[in-house]
Design a protein around this motif. Structure first.
Motif, PDB file in Angstrom:
ATOM      1  N   ARG A  92       0.872  -1.173   0.000  1.00 37.75           N
ATOM      2  CA  ARG A  92       0.000   0.000   0.000  1.00 37.75           C
ATOM      3  C   ARG A  92       0.908   1.222   0.000  1.00 37.75           C
ATOM      4  O   ARG A  92       1.776   1.358   0.855  1.00 37.75           O
ATOM      5  CB  ARG A  92      -0.898   0.022   1.228  1.00 37.75           C
ATOM      6  CG  ARG A  92      -1.899   1.173   1.202  1.00 37.75           C
ATOM      7  CD  ARG A  92      -2.845   1.129   2.386  1.00 37.75           C
ATOM      8  NE  ARG A  92      -3.400  -0.204   2.556  1.00 37.75           N
ATOM      9  CZ  ARG A  92      -3.893  -0.668   3.703  1.00 37.75           C
ATOM     10  NH1 ARG A  92      -3.913   0.101   4.776  1.00 37.75           N
ATOM     11  NH2 ARG A  92      -4.385  -1.879   3.787  1.00 37.75           N
ATOM     12  N   ASN A 124      -5.031  -2.475  -0.894  1.00 36.08           N
ATOM     13  CA  ASN A 124      -3.637  -2.358  -1.314  1.00 36.08           C
ATOM     14  C   ASN A 124      -3.564  -1.871  -2.754  1.00 36.08           C
ATOM     15  O   ASN A 124      -4.535  -1.964  -3.502  1.00 36.08           O
ATOM     16  CB  ASN A 124      -2.931  -3.701  -1.163  1.00 36.08           C
ATOM     17  CG  ASN A 124      -2.904  -4.133   0.278  1.00 36.08           C
ATOM     18  OD1 ASN A 124      -2.400  -3.420   1.131  1.00 36.08           O
ATOM     19  ND2 ASN A 124      -3.490  -5.286   0.572  1.00 36.08           N
ATOM     20  N   THR A 155       3.242  -3.021   4.048  1.00 37.10           N
ATOM     21  CA  THR A 155       3.426  -4.258   3.284  1.00 37.10           C
ATOM     22  C   THR A 155       2.862  -5.416   4.099  1.00 37.10           C
ATOM     23  O   THR A 155       2.841  -5.380   5.330  1.00 37.10           O
ATOM     24  CB  THR A 155       4.908  -4.551   2.972  1.00 37.10           C
ATOM     25  OG1 THR A 155       5.610  -4.794   4.182  1.00 37.10           O
ATOM     26  CG2 THR A 155       5.543  -3.435   2.182  1.00 37.10           C
TER      27      THR A 155
END
Length: 170
Positions: A92, A124, A155
């Motif tokens: 993201r 994301n 992440t």
């Protein structure tokens, strides 16, 4: 040149926005056969889809030029290259980095660990398919190329235990 009269690299130029408008049923049949086995000879491809070899060659070239065929490649098992661990990493980007999506992809796709980059909808922005020799290499990749990147907000890593390519989806 391969057996279909095309190179093995990616197609040149941007793909048209509406490939359905340029892909007819014969083209779809060609794409299905090539997706199953890109090494199929032009003669065999023509026979399988019921057209002349010369027509088939012209259609394959047109499909490459249109972007419908993005390239031909070998599906290599990363383990054969010593890359025993694969993962999908959801990324993201930070709110301030929305204008940096192109540069982010340009940077990340050059990393040797990255197999594929997917731009996705949802919470994301990207899914990265990576292949590395082991867990310490995965940790180093995430730490060096993602966690330190000021454009990356979050992440989430999922290990891939097994990957099987689907057949007949086109």
């Amino acid at each position: 040149m391969d057996a279909n009269g095309a190179g093995t690299g990616p197609a040149r130029g941007p793909a048209p926005k509406n490939l359905r408008a340029v892909v007819d049923p014969v083209d779809r049949a060609i794409l299905r056969v090539l997706a199953e086995d890109a090494r199929t000879t032009n003669q065999s491809l023509a026979q399988q889809v019921g057209i002349a070899a010369s027509t088939c060659l012209l259609r394959v070239r047109a499909l490459r030029e249109s972007g419908a065929i993005r390239g031909f490649h070998a599906d290599v098992d990363p383990a054969a290259l010593g890359l025993e661990l694969q993962a999908m990493i959801a990324v993201r980007l930070a709110a301030h980095a929305r204008g940096s999506m192109g540069p982010f992809v340009a940077r990340i796709r050059r990393q040797p660990e990255v197999v594929d980059v997917y731009f996705v909808a949802g919470a994301n922005d990207y899914l990265l398919h990576v292949a590395v020799p082991g867990t310490s290499d995965l940790r180093d990749f995430v730490a060096e190329h993602l966690s330190r990147d000021p454009d990356v907000a979050l992440t989430e890593t999922s290990l891939i235990f097994e990957h099987t390519r689907a057949v007949g989806r086109l």
